[in-house]
Scaffold this motif. Structure first.
Motif, PDB file in Angstrom:
ATOM      1  N   ASN A  88      37.296  44.325  41.486  1.00 45.48           N
ATOM      2  CA  ASN A  88      38.756  44.464  41.420  1.00 45.48           C
ATOM      3  C   ASN A  88      39.450  43.364  42.203  1.00 45.48           C
ATOM      4  O   ASN A  88      40.469  42.822  41.750  1.00 45.48           O
ATOM      5  CB  ASN A  88      39.181  45.838  41.935  1.00 45.48           C
ATOM      6  CG  ASN A  88      38.934  46.918  40.916  1.00 45.48           C
ATOM      7  OD1 ASN A  88      38.928  46.674  39.722  1.00 45.48           O
ATOM      8  ND2 ASN A  88      38.718  48.129  41.398  1.00 45.48           N
ATOM      9  N   MET A 108      39.189  40.163  40.112  1.00 40.11           N
ATOM     10  CA  MET A 108      40.070  40.218  38.935  1.00 40.11           C
ATOM     11  C   MET A 108      41.531  40.018  39.350  1.00 40.11           C
ATOM     12  O   MET A 108      42.287  39.333  38.669  1.00 40.11           O
ATOM     13  CB  MET A 108      39.910  41.557  38.217  1.00 40.11           C
ATOM     14  CG  MET A 108      38.540  41.766  37.611  1.00 40.11           C
ATOM     15  SD  MET A 108      38.165  40.607  36.302  1.00 40.11           S
ATOM     16  CE  MET A 108      39.126  41.301  34.997  1.00 40.11           C
ATOM     17  N   ARG A 109      41.924  40.611  40.470  1.00 41.29           N
ATOM     18  CA  ARG A 109      43.290  40.450  40.964  1.00 41.29           C
ATOM     19  C   ARG A 109      43.554  38.988  41.305  1.00 41.29           C
ATOM     20  O   ARG A 109      44.601  38.436  40.965  1.00 41.29           O
ATOM     21  CB  ARG A 109      43.469  41.334  42.201  1.00 41.29           C
ATOM     22  CG  ARG A 109      44.894  41.616  42.535  1.00 41.29           C
ATOM     23  CD  ARG A 109      45.054  42.602  43.697  1.00 41.29           C
ATOM     24  NE  ARG A 109      44.228  43.793  43.536  1.00 41.29           N
ATOM     25  CZ  ARG A 109      43.254  44.152  44.375  1.00 41.29           C
ATOM     26  NH1 ARG A 109      42.981  43.425  45.431  1.00 41.29           N
ATOM     27  NH2 ARG A 109      42.554  45.239  44.171  1.00 41.29           N
ATOM     28  N   SER A 163      44.005  36.951  38.189  1.00 43.48           N
ATOM     29  CA  SER A 163      45.307  37.214  37.584  1.00 43.48           C
ATOM     30  C   SER A 163      46.400  36.426  38.298  1.00 43.48           C
ATOM     31  O   SER A 163      47.269  35.828  37.657  1.00 43.48           O
ATOM     32  CB  SER A 163      45.610  38.712  37.644  1.00 43.48           C
ATOM     33  OG  SER A 163      46.900  38.969  37.162  1.00 43.48           O
ATOM     34  N   TYR A 164      46.359  36.400  39.639  1.00 47.03           N
ATOM     35  CA  TYR A 164      47.358  35.639  40.390  1.00 47.03           C
ATOM     36  C   TYR A 164      47.262  34.153  40.080  1.00 47.03           C
ATOM     37  O   TYR A 164      48.272  33.480  39.904  1.00 47.03           O
ATOM     38  CB  TYR A 164      47.188  35.855  41.895  1.00 47.03           C
ATOM     39  CG  TYR A 164      47.556  37.246  42.364  1.00 47.03           C
ATOM     40  CD1 TYR A 164      48.574  37.974  41.768  1.00 47.03           C
ATOM     41  CD2 TYR A 164      46.878  37.839  43.419  1.00 47.03           C
ATOM     42  CE1 TYR A 164      48.898  39.244  42.197  1.00 47.03           C
ATOM     43  CE2 TYR A 164      47.203  39.108  43.852  1.00 47.03           C
ATOM     44  CZ  TYR A 164      48.216  39.806  43.241  1.00 47.03           C
ATOM     45  OH  TYR A 164      48.531  41.055  43.672  1.00 47.03           O
ATOM     46  N   ALA A 223      46.125  32.753  37.359  1.00 51.75           N
ATOM     47  CA  ALA A 223      46.596  32.517  35.993  1.00 51.75           C
ATOM     48  C   ALA A 223      48.119  32.525  35.948  1.00 51.75           C
ATOM     49  O   ALA A 223      48.732  31.704  35.257  1.00 51.75           O
ATOM     50  CB  ALA A 223      46.026  33.565  35.048  1.00 51.75           C
ATOM     51  N   GLN A 224      48.744  33.437  36.692  1.00 49.51           N
ATOM     52  CA  GLN A 224      50.204  33.481  36.742  1.00 49.51           C
ATOM     53  C   GLN A 224      50.765  32.205  37.365  1.00 49.51           C
ATOM     54  O   GLN A 224      51.754  31.655  36.873  1.00 49.51           O
ATOM     55  CB  GLN A 224      50.677  34.689  37.544  1.00 49.51           C
ATOM     56  CG  GLN A 224      50.499  36.000  36.841  1.00 49.51           C
ATOM     57  CD  GLN A 224      50.870  37.184  37.730  1.00 49.51           C
ATOM     58  OE1 GLN A 224      51.206  37.024  38.904  1.00 49.51           O
ATOM     59  NE2 GLN A 224      50.795  38.374  37.164  1.00 49.51           N
TER      60      GLN A 224
END
Length: 104
Positions: free
Chosen positions: A33, A36-37, A40-41, A43-44
């Protein structure tokens, strides 16, 4: 008759093995987790940087050339093969204009 006995159980060692597996699974899920977090950050951030770059390019096209800026293809390395030492983006001195940033 040969009936199975109901007095057989996994015992304390079965419980300990199951408990260790449960803790290992919990630690793996927690690690996954977090990764993955982080992805995601990142990619943003990349998406926002790309959008800002596109917006900057669009805004720069409307303004015309900046004072002291050379038109495309009129600088050092113009007309050279891509990848040659003097060409923009070619192998050169790290940190020099036209040098590619190192990948991590």
């Amino acid at each position: 008759m040969n009936t199975p006995s109901t007095a057989v159980s996994p015992g304390i060692w079965g419980f300990i093995a199951f408990f260790v597996l449960a803790i290992a699974l919990w630690l793996l899920m927690r690690n996954m987790n977090a990764r993955m977090r982080r992805m995601s950050y990142r990619a943003q951030e990349r998406q926002q940087e790309a959008e800002a770059e596109v917006a900057g390019r669009l805004a720069g096209e409307d303004d015309g050339p900046v004072a002291g800026e050379q038109p495309p293809g009129a600088g050092p390395g113009a007309g050279q093969e891509p990848g040659s030492p003097g060409a923009p983006g070619g192998p050169g001195v790290p940190g020099a204009p036209g040098a590619r940033p190192s990948q991590r």
